[in-house]
Each structure stands twice: as structure tokens, then as C-alpha cells.
Design a protein around this motif. Sequence first.
Motif, PDB file in Angstrom:
ATOM      1  N   SER A 263       0.855  -1.183   0.000  1.00 24.51           N
ATOM      2  CA  SER A 263       0.000   0.000   0.000  1.00 24.51           C
ATOM      3  C   SER A 263       0.889   1.229   0.000  1.00 24.51           C
ATOM      4  O   SER A 263       2.070   1.170   0.360  1.00 24.51           O
ATOM      5  CB  SER A 263      -0.939   0.009   1.214  1.00 24.51           C
ATOM      6  OG  SER A 263      -0.206  -0.029   2.417  1.00 24.51           O
ATOM      7  N   ASN A 266       0.354   3.764   5.447  1.00 24.04           N
ATOM      8  CA  ASN A 266      -0.467   3.072   6.446  1.00 24.04           C
ATOM      9  C   ASN A 266      -1.096   4.103   7.379  1.00 24.04           C
ATOM     10  O   ASN A 266      -0.399   4.707   8.196  1.00 24.04           O
ATOM     11  CB  ASN A 266       0.385   2.082   7.242  1.00 24.04           C
ATOM     12  CG  ASN A 266      -0.440   1.289   8.244  1.00 24.04           C
ATOM     13  OD1 ASN A 266      -1.658   1.422   8.301  1.00 24.04           O
ATOM     14  ND2 ASN A 266       0.220   0.473   9.037  1.00 24.04           N
ATOM     15  N   TYR A 288      -9.540   4.689  -0.107  1.00 26.03           N
ATOM     16  CA  TYR A 288      -8.809   5.915   0.203  1.00 26.03           C
ATOM     17  C   TYR A 288      -8.798   6.098   1.716  1.00 26.03           C
ATOM     18  O   TYR A 288      -9.772   5.777   2.409  1.00 26.03           O
ATOM     19  CB  TYR A 288      -9.473   7.129  -0.448  1.00 26.03           C
ATOM     20  CG  TYR A 288      -9.524   7.077  -1.945  1.00 26.03           C
ATOM     21  CD1 TYR A 288      -8.569   7.731  -2.717  1.00 26.03           C
ATOM     22  CD2 TYR A 288     -10.518   6.364  -2.601  1.00 26.03           C
ATOM     23  CE1 TYR A 288      -8.610   7.678  -4.099  1.00 26.03           C
ATOM     24  CE2 TYR A 288     -10.568   6.293  -3.980  1.00 26.03           C
ATOM     25  CZ  TYR A 288      -9.610   6.957  -4.729  1.00 26.03           C
ATOM     26  OH  TYR A 288      -9.660   6.889  -6.100  1.00 26.03           O
ATOM     27  N   ALA A 289      -7.705   6.614   2.230  1.00 28.58           N
ATOM     28  CA  ALA A 289      -7.595   6.924   3.654  1.00 28.58           C
ATOM     29  C   ALA A 289      -7.116   8.357   3.792  1.00 28.58           C
ATOM     30  O   ALA A 289      -6.120   8.748   3.165  1.00 28.58           O
ATOM     31  CB  ALA A 289      -6.632   5.966   4.347  1.00 28.58           C
ATOM     32  N   LEU A 294      -5.144   4.569  -1.013  1.00 25.87           N
ATOM     33  CA  LEU A 294      -4.461   3.588  -0.173  1.00 25.87           C
ATOM     34  C   LEU A 294      -4.160   2.310  -0.947  1.00 25.87           C
ATOM     35  O   LEU A 294      -3.027   1.847  -0.985  1.00 25.87           O
ATOM     36  CB  LEU A 294      -5.314   3.270   1.065  1.00 25.87           C
ATOM     37  CG  LEU A 294      -4.704   2.329   2.094  1.00 25.87           C
ATOM     38  CD1 LEU A 294      -3.404   2.895   2.664  1.00 25.87           C
ATOM     39  CD2 LEU A 294      -5.712   2.055   3.226  1.00 25.87           C
TER      40      LEU A 294
END
Length: 323
Positions: A263, A266, A288-289, A294
Motif C-alpha cells: 500500500s 499506512n 482511500y484513507a 491507499l
Amino acid sequence: MAFVPAPGYQPTYNPTLPYYKPIPGGLRVGMSVYIQGVANEHMKRFFVNFVVGQGPGADVAFHFNPRFDGWDKVVFNSQQDGKWGNEEKKRSMPFRKGAAFELVIMVLPEHYKVVVNGDPFYEFGHRIPVQLVTHLQVDGDLTLQSINFIGGQPAPSPGPMPNPGYPGPGKHNQQPCNLPCMEGAPTFNPPVPYKARLQGGLVARRTIVIKGYVPPSGKSLVINFKVGSSGDVALHINPRLTEGIVVRNSYLNGKWGAEERKSSFNPFAPGQFFDLSIRCGLDRFKVYANGQHLFDFSHRLSNFQGVDTLEIQGDVTLSYVQI
């Protein structure tokens, strides 16, 4: 790959200070404003203002002002025609210097309800009509991670809307899903383990939003998109906090598939908040983060529309889930 927020969910990530921006569609009863950030180590004070217009002399419908000044307290007020109103205060400090926080201000019919780190803190009665508020202002001794405007889709009305230059975030909610869509009502501070039914199944372009907090002692958490009748898991997201990785997999016909671990970053760290958007595409999940891509996870279950259950468990405190 561009992040596309779902209707009714308007986030801004890593905004700079001072922050002074329009509220999408204007403020309405039923909206919530989520502010995630970190208080400075030497914090003295910061403020959040719900403002009528922009510029010097603008009225302030709600002034939220934590002060570390030897008599730690939070001050609440409003300003009209250049004059502050009667000050309300609470001699209690829900923020800690150097610590991450989540501030939620809910716009209810009678008052603003303030919630800090999941705990109700204060209610401030309306002095200026909510519909006149157009801007949000934030400044002070803090670092912002995100500001999220949630809900508040306008009621159908033939009359003009406030701030016609800013379409309401719920504008597309009743339209076919040719834009990212969410079907269910938002859930605030749900208990963990969490389990919810995805009404209508996991159709293409449906977006699920999960906001939460990983406790400092957290080790692992799991997010599963399941077929309730068979137990198949179309997407298994497993942040392993002790290893610093986010594992993805599927569980089909009684067997786990091949793990995916790569990824771009994190977002799941002990003592930190996260903001996850999971969009179901025609051939893959796009995740998505905090507004950043992500990972993608290609569909392994051919009939992904059969996915009808969301499960979340493990070391996590949930603040908001929108399905």
C-alpha cells in the motif's frame, strides 16, 4: 487516481491555518462538522467560529474557544454587530496538549451539540438563525488533519437557497448511482463489534465511509464485506498494527485467497484517527484513507452485488459509519 467524496460527505484534508472557508451548501439543521487535529505541545488556545459571511465584522453565530491559561476552560459565545454576547464557559478541558483529538459539532434544532473524543461536552443554544451561517473559521495552537462536513441535504423547496454558488452536498442522493452514492443513514459512535446490512447490496459506485480511532494499545482490527447467506468475504481489510501493514484478502467457498500487502502508506497507527472511504467499482474496490489513495482490490467474487453485510471488529473505536 483522484479521491471522489461521496455526496453528503465533504472532507478537506490537512488544511492550513488560518482556515476560513465556505460551508458547502450553507449550514443546516442535521449537519455535523467533524474536526480532527492535534493540540500543540504548548497550546494556549484555539477557536472554531460559525460565521455569517466573510471578512472583518462578520457576525459569529457560535464561537468555541478552549483556553489553557492557568484556569483551563472552554468559552462559548456569539458576536452580533461587532459586539460579543453573554459569555458561557465550562471549567473543564477535554483537550490534552500534544494529543490527537476529534471535535464534532452537531447542528440540532435548538442548539449546537459539542462532542469531544466521543463524549458529549456542551450544548450552546442558537442566538443567530442557523441558515444564515455560511463559513467556518478555525485558528490557534493546533494542527488540523481534516475538516469534514456531513449531511445537511437541503429540503425540497421552490425558493432560493442560501449561497446559491455552493450546491448542497446531498444534491445527487436521489439520483441514479452514476456518481458515488451512499444508501443508508449515518451512524454516530456505534459500538464494536459493528455489523450492518447493506440495503440493496454492494452496487457499483457505492461508497462506504468509516471514521475511527485506534487506541494506543491497539494490535489489530478487521473490516469485512460479506455475503450474509454464504459467509463469503468479498473484501477483508486487516490492519496489523504491530507489523505496520494493511492486509487485504477474500474468503470464498470456505478458503482464504492470496494476501495483498502493498500500500502507498499506512493510516492505521496507535493513538491516531483515520478516515476511510471504500468505493465499489465495476472491477475493483478503490480504497482511500485521509483523502489519499491507499490501495485497489480487484473483485474476486463475480457477483459482488450479493455483498450485503459490513462487519467491523477488533481494536478500534468508531466515531462515524455511513453506508
